[in-house]
Design a protein around this motif. Structure first.
Motif, mmCIF file in Angstrom:
data_model
loop_
_atom_site.group_PDB
_atom_site.id
_atom_site.type_symbol
_atom_site.label_atom_id
_atom_site.label_comp_id
_atom_site.label_asym_id
_atom_site.label_seq_id
_atom_site.Cartn_x
_atom_site.Cartn_y
_atom_site.Cartn_z
ATOM 1 N N SER A 119 -0.809 4.635 8.078
ATOM 2 C CA SER A 119 -0.535 3.437 7.078
ATOM 3 C C SER A 119 -0.981 3.076 7.862
ATOM 4 C CB SER A 119 -0.054 3.190 6.141
ATOM 5 O OG SER A 119 1.685 2.695 7.335
ATOM 6 N N LEU A 120 -2.061 1.649 7.737
ATOM 7 C CA LEU A 120 -2.273 0.424 8.622
ATOM 8 C C LEU A 120 -2.911 -0.443 7.785
ATOM 9 C CD1 LEU A 120 -5.582 1.154 8.001
ATOM 10 C CD2 LEU A 120 -5.667 2.811 9.338
ATOM 11 N N VAL A 121 -3.290 -1.551 8.469
ATOM 12 C CA VAL A 121 -3.328 -2.932 8.185
ATOM 13 C C VAL A 121 -5.364 -3.119 9.135
ATOM 14 C CG1 VAL A 121 -3.392 -5.510 7.909
ATOM 15 C CG2 VAL A 121 -1.576 -3.376 7.473
ATOM 16 N N ASP A 122 -5.882 -3.024 8.054
ATOM 17 C CA ASP A 122 -7.729 -3.393 8.633
ATOM 18 C C ASP A 122 -7.907 -5.080 8.179
ATOM 19 O OD1 ASP A 122 -10.011 -1.978 9.602
ATOM 20 O OD2 ASP A 122 -10.737 -3.243 7.779
ATOM 21 N N TYR A 123 -8.779 -5.277 9.536
ATOM 22 C CA TYR A 123 -8.663 -7.332 9.386
ATOM 23 C C TYR A 123 -9.733 -6.725 8.957
ATOM 24 C CZ TYR A 123 -3.722 -7.282 11.174
ATOM 25 O OH TYR A 123 -2.185 -7.495 11.380
ATOM 26 N N MET A 164 -6.971 -8.825 5.063
ATOM 27 C CA MET A 164 -6.097 -8.132 5.601
ATOM 28 C C MET A 164 -5.821 -6.964 4.402
ATOM 29 S SD MET A 164 -2.894 -10.426 7.063
ATOM 30 C CE MET A 164 -4.088 -12.010 8.405
ATOM 31 N N THR A 165 -6.107 -5.924 4.339
ATOM 32 C CA THR A 165 -6.105 -4.753 3.379
ATOM 33 C C THR A 165 -5.524 -3.488 4.240
ATOM 34 O OG1 THR A 165 -7.782 -4.768 3.184
ATOM 35 C CG2 THR A 165 -7.765 -3.137 2.706
ATOM 36 N N GLY A 166 -4.657 -3.606 3.427
ATOM 37 C CA GLY A 166 -2.889 -2.822 3.228
ATOM 38 C C GLY A 166 -3.501 -0.992 2.910
ATOM 39 N N LEU A 167 -3.337 0.355 4.182
ATOM 40 C CA LEU A 167 -4.319 1.429 3.616
ATOM 41 C C LEU A 167 -3.536 2.466 4.158
ATOM 42 C CD1 LEU A 167 -6.848 2.991 2.675
ATOM 43 C CD2 LEU A 167 -7.510 3.411 5.168
ATOM 44 N N ALA A 168 -2.851 2.925 2.886
ATOM 45 C CA ALA A 168 -1.978 3.896 2.715
ATOM 46 C C ALA A 168 -2.544 5.180 2.382
ATOM 47 C CB ALA A 168 -0.525 3.131 2.523
ATOM 48 N N ALA A 185 0.901 -0.718 -0.027
ATOM 49 C CA ALA A 185 0.041 0.057 -0.175
ATOM 50 C C ALA A 185 0.992 1.525 0.189
ATOM 51 C CB ALA A 185 -0.957 -0.726 1.455
ATOM 52 N N GLU A 186 2.013 0.811 1.175
ATOM 53 C CA GLU A 186 2.986 2.247 1.027
ATOM 54 C C GLU A 186 3.286 2.035 -0.194
ATOM 55 O OE1 GLU A 186 5.410 2.436 3.760
ATOM 56 O OE2 GLU A 186 3.509 2.438 5.958
ATOM 57 N N ALA A 187 3.845 1.434 -0.817
ATOM 58 C CA ALA A 187 4.734 1.577 -2.368
ATOM 59 C C ALA A 187 3.889 2.280 -3.145
ATOM 60 C CB ALA A 187 4.963 -0.085 -2.220
ATOM 61 N N GLY A 215 -3.379 4.304 -1.089
ATOM 62 C CA GLY A 215 -2.923 3.211 -1.900
ATOM 63 C C GLY A 215 -3.501 2.199 -0.486
ATOM 64 N N SER A 216 -3.082 0.991 -1.501
ATOM 65 C CA SER A 216 -4.332 0.070 -0.994
ATOM 66 C C SER A 216 -4.005 -1.616 -1.849
ATOM 67 C CB SER A 216 -5.482 0.296 -0.675
ATOM 68 O OG SER A 216 -6.624 -0.289 -0.428
ATOM 69 N N ASP A 217 -3.863 -2.358 -0.345
ATOM 70 C CA ASP A 217 -3.586 -3.567 -1.414
ATOM 71 C C ASP A 217 -4.015 -4.800 0.108
ATOM 72 O OD1 ASP A 217 -1.862 -5.153 -2.756
ATOM 73 O OD2 ASP A 217 -1.703 -6.150 -1.515
ATOM 74 N N GLN A 218 -4.652 -5.601 -0.820
ATOM 75 C CA GLN A 218 -5.076 -6.800 0.006
ATOM 76 C C GLN A 218 -4.985 -8.045 -0.631
ATOM 77 O OE1 GLN A 218 -9.568 -7.775 -0.813
ATOM 78 N NE2 GLN A 218 -10.151 -6.990 0.942
ATOM 79 N N VAL A 219 -5.402 -8.799 0.808
ATOM 80 C CA VAL A 219 -4.845 -10.414 0.979
ATOM 81 C C VAL A 219 -6.184 -11.144 1.363
ATOM 82 C CG1 VAL A 219 -2.148 -10.243 0.446
ATOM 83 C CG2 VAL A 219 -2.883 -10.655 2.793
ATOM 84 N N ALA A 220 -6.593 -12.629 1.536
ATOM 85 C CA ALA A 220 -6.860 -13.209 2.229
ATOM 86 C C ALA A 220 -6.394 -13.885 2.599
ATOM 87 C CB ALA A 220 -8.488 -14.020 0.755
ATOM 88 N N VAL A 221 -6.837 -14.391 3.851
ATOM 89 C CA VAL A 221 -5.548 -15.618 4.607
ATOM 90 C C VAL A 221 -6.478 -16.821 5.124
ATOM 91 C CG1 VAL A 221 -3.374 -15.400 6.337
ATOM 92 C CG2 VAL A 221 -3.955 -14.008 4.805
ATOM 93 N N LEU A 222 -6.408 -18.212 4.859
ATOM 94 C CA LEU A 222 -6.781 -19.522 5.311
ATOM 95 C C LEU A 222 -5.464 -19.285 5.911
ATOM 96 C CD1 LEU A 222 -8.867 -20.768 5.397
ATOM 97 C CD2 LEU A 222 -8.946 -22.130 2.935
#
Length: 197
Positions: free
Chosen positions: A118-122, A103-107, A49-51, A67-74
């Motif tokens: 920046s932060l990570v939202d769950y 997990m969504t990175g937000l910048a 997200a920062e990059a 900036g934003s980026d997301q992953v799904a984790v199982l």
């Protein structure tokens, strides 16, 4: 106000940001999204997200850039975009009856002052138990092959869920607006007190 830029090519993120009635433009960041060695999912999404925001700042030196980026984790493993029916079937079969954490990175980067927030939202999704026939019906109906986790929560994907847990349902789609509003306020942008020209 500085130009507000959404650093994303996702039409879903653009639709979400439009809810805030802010003028913005979208710019697609071109960065390497490969994980680094031993990088945890939350570290990955925050870094990306920062990059993305910093990359766009190279061409937009006096802007507020999201900036934003997301992953799904199982079970500790990142579920990427399946790309095809077979991989999507595999992902949904694994998710059935289990919890998937998004997990969504937000910048928010002020390129004029070089200030980065920046932060990570769950957000957690509890999947229903799903039969092979149900998974097949869902995938052939919605074809979510470019979506992390193999579903579109804003569409028919809601049928796959037993429970949703999180602060902001927008986070599941890829842009946590509640947290973004807080970051914008720190930069002097009050979405509830906008001045029209």
């Amino acid at each position: 106000m500085q130009t507000l830029i959404l650093g994303s090519s996702s039409p879903f993120r653009a639709e979400l940001l439009a809810k805030l009635h802010l003028d913005f433009i979208t710019v697609s960041p071109d960065i390497d999204e490969s994980p680094q060695a031993d990088e945890k999912p939350e570290q990955l999404v925050k870094r990306l997200a920062e990059a993305k925001a910093r990359k766009i700042a190279e061409q937009h030196p006096d802007s507020l850039i999201i900036g934003s980026d997301q992953v799904a984790v199982l079970n500790g493993h990142i579920m990427g975009k399946p790309g095809n029916y077979a991989k999507a079937t595999e992902q949904l079969s694994a998710a059935a009856g289990n919890k998937v954490t998004f997990m969504t990175g937000l910048a928010l980067y002020n390129s004029a002052s070089d200030s980065m927030q920046s932060l990570v939202d769950y957000f957690e999704v509890i999947f229903r138990p799903l039969s092979a026939a149900q998974i097949d019906f869902y995938l052939t109906t919605e074809q979510p092959y470019q979506c992390a986790g193999s579903f579109k929560s804003e569409g028919f994907g809601i049928s796959l869920f037993q429970e949703l847990r999180g602060q902001d349902p927008n986070s599941l789609i890829g842009l946590p607006l509640i947290r973004l509003i807080e970051l914008l306020a720190n930069e002097g942008v009050d979405v509830l007190a906008q001045q029209s020209d």
